[in-house]
Design an enzyme around this catalytic site. Structure first.
Site, PDB file in Angstrom:
ATOM      1  N   ARG A  21      -3.803   6.125   1.768  1.00 40.52           N
ATOM      2  CA  ARG A  21      -4.050   7.762   2.294  1.00 40.52           C
ATOM      3  C   ARG A  21      -2.892   8.308   3.259  1.00 40.52           C
ATOM      4  NH1 ARG A  21      -9.614   5.102   3.677  1.00 40.52           N
ATOM      5  NH2 ARG A  21      -7.237   2.722   3.653  1.00 40.52           N
ATOM      6  N   ARG A  58      -7.301  11.945  -5.353  1.00 42.42           N
ATOM      7  CA  ARG A  58      -8.881  10.353  -5.286  1.00 42.42           C
ATOM      8  C   ARG A  58      -9.691  12.372  -5.187  1.00 42.42           C
ATOM      9  NH1 ARG A  58     -11.894   8.537  -2.055  1.00 42.42           N
ATOM     10  NH2 ARG A  58     -11.865   6.880  -1.344  1.00 42.42           N
ATOM     11  N   ASP A  72      -6.766  -2.669  -7.239  1.00 47.77           N
ATOM     12  CA  ASP A  72      -7.551  -3.845  -5.799  1.00 47.77           C
ATOM     13  C   ASP A  72      -7.325  -4.786  -6.633  1.00 47.77           C
ATOM     14  OD1 ASP A  72      -8.300  -2.271  -3.429  1.00 47.77           O
ATOM     15  OD2 ASP A  72      -9.465  -3.913  -3.928  1.00 47.77           O
ATOM     16  N   TYR A  84     -14.941 -11.820  -0.332  1.00 44.80           N
ATOM     17  CA  TYR A  84     -15.450 -10.404  -0.175  1.00 44.80           C
ATOM     18  C   TYR A  84     -16.584 -10.786  -1.595  1.00 44.80           C
ATOM     19  CZ  TYR A  84     -12.105  -7.775   1.408  1.00 44.80           C
ATOM     20  OH  TYR A  84     -10.915  -7.456   2.104  1.00 44.80           O
ATOM     21  N   ARG A 126       0.762  -1.067   0.090  1.00 40.93           N
ATOM     22  CA  ARG A 126      -0.522   0.101  -0.293  1.00 40.93           C
ATOM     23  C   ARG A 126       0.935   1.303  -0.380  1.00 40.93           C
ATOM     24  NH1 ARG A 126      -5.208  -0.847   2.397  1.00 40.93           N
ATOM     25  NH2 ARG A 126      -6.386  -2.839   0.850  1.00 40.93           N
TER      26      ARG A 126
HETATM   27  O1  CP3 Z   1       0.220  -1.527  -2.563  1.00 37.87           O
HETATM   28  C1  CP3 Z   1      -0.214  -0.606  -3.175  1.00 37.87           C
HETATM   29  O2  CP3 Z   1       0.646   0.448  -3.033  1.00 37.87           O
HETATM   30  C2  CP3 Z   1      -0.875  -1.064  -4.430  1.00 37.87           C
HETATM   31  C3  CP3 Z   1      -2.854  -0.618  -4.696  1.00 37.87           C
HETATM   32  C4  CP3 Z   1      -3.499  -1.376  -3.177  1.00 37.87           C
HETATM   33  C5  CP3 Z   1      -4.453  -1.372  -3.165  1.00 37.87           C
HETATM   34  N1  CP3 Z   1      -5.273  -2.631  -2.778  1.00 37.87           N
HETATM   35  C6  CP3 Z   1      -5.085  -0.108  -3.254  1.00 37.87           C
HETATM   36  C7  CP3 Z   1      -6.140   0.778  -2.205  1.00 37.87           C
HETATM   37  C8  CP3 Z   1      -3.283  -2.592  -3.491  1.00 37.87           C
HETATM   38  C9  CP3 Z   1      -2.224  -4.198  -3.524  1.00 37.87           C
HETATM   39  C10 CP3 Z   1      -4.571  -2.483  -2.397  1.00 37.87           C
HETATM   40  C11 CP3 Z   1      -4.618  -5.387  -1.912  1.00 37.87           C
HETATM   41  C12 CP3 Z   1      -5.894  -5.335  -1.481  1.00 37.87           C
HETATM   42  N2  CP3 Z   1      -7.614  -4.123  -1.609  1.00 37.87           N
HETATM   43  C13 CP3 Z   1      -5.986  -5.988  -0.092  1.00 37.87           C
HETATM   44  C14 CP3 Z   1      -4.488  -6.933  -0.210  1.00 37.87           C
HETATM   45  C15 CP3 Z   1      -4.017  -6.989   1.264  1.00 37.87           C
HETATM   46  C16 CP3 Z   1      -4.143  -6.426   2.214  1.00 37.87           C
HETATM   47  O3  CP3 Z   1      -4.148  -4.845   2.785  1.00 37.87           O
HETATM   48  O4  CP3 Z   1      -5.159  -7.529   2.761  1.00 37.87           O
HETATM   49  C17 CP3 Z   1      -7.095  -6.430  -0.075  1.00 37.87           C
HETATM   50  C18 CP3 Z   1      -8.298  -7.225   1.125  1.00 37.87           C
HETATM   51  C19 CP3 Z   1      -8.024  -5.350  -0.805  1.00 37.87           C
HETATM   52  C20 CP3 Z   1      -9.662  -4.532  -0.641  1.00 37.87           C
HETATM   53  C21 CP3 Z   1      -9.841  -3.813  -0.156  1.00 37.87           C
HETATM   54  N3  CP3 Z   1      -9.489  -2.211  -0.684  1.00 37.87           N
HETATM   55  C22 CP3 Z   1     -10.181  -2.555   0.892  1.00 37.87           C
HETATM   56  C23 CP3 Z   1     -10.039  -3.966   2.583  1.00 37.87           C
HETATM   57  C24 CP3 Z   1     -10.285  -1.720   1.311  1.00 37.87           C
HETATM   58  C25 CP3 Z   1     -10.874  -1.240   2.207  1.00 37.87           C
HETATM   59  C26 CP3 Z   1      -9.737  -0.357   3.418  1.00 37.87           C
HETATM   60  C27 CP3 Z   1      -9.021   0.445   3.863  1.00 37.87           C
HETATM   61  O5  CP3 Z   1      -7.798   0.358   3.781  1.00 37.87           O
HETATM   62  O6  CP3 Z   1     -10.175   1.239   3.781  1.00 37.87           O
HETATM   63  C28 CP3 Z   1      -9.950  -1.399  -0.122  1.00 37.87           C
HETATM   64  C29 CP3 Z   1      -9.705   0.576  -0.366  1.00 37.87           C
HETATM   65  C30 CP3 Z   1      -8.001   0.357  -1.326  1.00 37.87           C
HETATM   66  N4  CP3 Z   1      -7.332   0.195  -1.989  1.00 37.87           N
HETATM   67  C31 CP3 Z   1      -7.432   2.122  -0.685  1.00 37.87           C
HETATM   68  C32 CP3 Z   1      -6.343   1.232  -1.342  1.00 37.87           C
HETATM   69  C33 CP3 Z   1      -5.046   3.167  -1.187  1.00 37.87           C
HETATM   70  C34 CP3 Z   1      -7.806   2.257   0.402  1.00 37.87           C
HETATM   71  C35 CP3 Z   1      -9.305   3.100  -0.018  1.00 37.87           C
HETATM   72  C36 CP3 Z   1      -9.356   4.962  -0.348  1.00 37.87           C
HETATM   73  O7  CP3 Z   1      -8.693   5.826  -0.574  1.00 37.87           O
HETATM   74  O8  CP3 Z   1     -10.596   5.141  -0.226  1.00 37.87           O
END
Ligand code: CP3
Length: 358
Positions: A33, A42, A79, A155, A29
């Site tokens: 944020r 964003r 994602d 999910y 990640r």
């Molecule tokens: O790593 C990176 O920089 C690449 C981008 C990336 C995102 N999601 C962007 C994202 C990667 C590799 C993911 C993988 C992802 N997404 C996983 C596996 C990794 C882990 O964390 O276990 C999972 C379970 C998800 C599903 C997901 N996406 C969730 C549960 C959420 C919300 C949780 C949160 O952190 O708010 C997301 C949203 C998300 N995906 C964000 C980002 C940067 C934050 C959302 C935003 O900007 O509003």
């Protein structure tokens, strides 16, 4: 078009257990944020999905952490839930509540309707990969990724994040045939998706099995690892004249490390609860290891960050043959001060150079 020469291939060489001058690092990640510039982009995009589905925005946020920090790899901004979205489940990110599906997969009819999506629905991802490669201009390698069939399945059935996995585990125990069908479709879709990312220019791929660790022993192998293995074994091995290494990250998976390492991947990701030295003894030279700093260590102040980074490097032990990629044990917290990341990068690069022979 021939790709520009890769100026920093330490990450790829370390994954292939080749000698490297220092321990490479990137952060799960890393585009997210905790960076004000990410929040700014964003806001301009309007929503998470608008950000992910527009290649210029996706490229911009992918490159942001590399402009600030001396990281050794970029990861595609996207994602793991893009795949079920392409299956028609209707993904939405509700502000402050995380992902939601309008049409979760809960019963026999839902499962029957489920099919491997047409990859053209994910063209925006492949377009982002090509653009990012062009903009990176060989600075560092680009990682493509997908969720594991099980983790994405969580999910799809729950319809959102879960703390107890009640719905998917109910299906697993009462109608395992239905869950196996979902996972089969997911495995086929994930394989096609990752191979298309490789063809578009991803130079390594990572499978996030974030929720594999919530399964009981025996069921992890049957419902998670079995399908991850199918994906790994179908991956394109060489592209642009180079091996495309694969990384499998199972959060909470250290107890199954030998079995995960034997799935055909080149590297295994570890969360912070794993004992890196012990895991290395158990896997030998069969795979590279990625991890395993607790993301919350970044809140401890400069001295603690440096101590904890050195501990991870020391735990891994001798690095003459590479084999270690420094990372966090899970995604970076949105509350992390960006300066903490600068300290971490400096310590990992500086300290690990004293441990490497070349
Ligand atoms: O790593 C990176 O920089 C690449 C981008 C990336 C995102 N999601 C962007 C994202 C990667 C590799 C993911 C993988 C992802 N997404 C996983 C596996 C990794 C882990 O964390 O276990 C999972 C379970 C998800 C599903 C997901 N996406 C969730 C549960 C959420 C919300 C949780 C949160 O952190 O708010 C997301 C949203 C998300 N995906 C964000 C980002 C940067 C934050 C959302 C935003 O900007 O509003």
């Amino acid at each position: 078009m021939t790709a520009p020469i890769l100026k920093n291939d330490i990450f790829l060489r370390s994954l292939m257990r080749e000698p490297v001058p220092y321990t490479p690092l990137w952060l799960m990640r890393q585009a997210g944020r905790y960076l004000p510039e990410y929040n700014e982009t964003r806001a301009r995009a309007g929503s998470f999905m608008a950000l992910a589905q527009n290649r210029e925005y996706a490229c911009e946020v992918t490159l942001q952490p590399l402009q600030r920090f001396d990281l050794d790899a970029a990861i595609l901004f996207s994602d793991i839930l893009t795949v079920p979205h392409a299956m028609g489940l209707g993904l939405d990110f509700v502000a402050g509540e995380g992902p939601r599906f309008a049409h979760p997969v809960r019963n026999e009819d839902d499962v029957k309707r489920l099919v491997v999506p047409d990859l053209s629905k994910l063209q925006y991802v492949f377009d982002a990969v090509s653009l990012i490669r062009k903009e990176l201009d060989g600075k560092v390698p680009l990682i493509g990724f997908a969720g594991s069939p099980w983790t994405v399945g969580c999910y799809m059935v729950e319809g959102q994040g879960s703390s107890d996995y009640l719905l998917i585990k109910t299906m697993m125990y009462s109608r395992p045939d239905l869950l196996h069908r979902i996972l089969e479709v997911n495995a086929k879709a994930t394989l096609a998706y990752l191979n298309a990312q490789i063809q578009a220019g991803a130079q390594a791929v990572m499978i996030f099995d974030s929720w594999g660790g919530v399964l009981a022993d025996g069921l992890f192998q049957e419902f998670s690892l079995h399908y991850t293995r199918q994906v790994v074994q179908g991956l394109i091995r060489d592209h642009e004249g180079r091996v495309v290494p694969s990384i499998v990250f199972t959060k909470g998976g250290a107890q199954w490390i030998e079995e995960i390492a034997a799935c055909g991947c080149d590297a295994v990701g570890l969360d912070w609860t794993a004992n890196l030295a012990q895991v290395r003894r158990r896997t030998g030279d069969s795979v590279a290891l990625q991890g395993n700093l607790d993301p919350m260590a970044l809140f401890g102040g400069d001295a603690a960050i440096r101590t904890q980074a050195r501990r991870v490097i020391d735990d891994f032990g001798p690095v003459n043959k590479g084999g270690h990629v420094f990372n966090l044990g899970h995604g970076i917290s949105r509350f992390t001060p960006p300066d903490a990341v600068s300290v971490l990068v400096d310590e990992v690069h500086t300290y690990s150079r004293t441990k490497h022979q070349i």
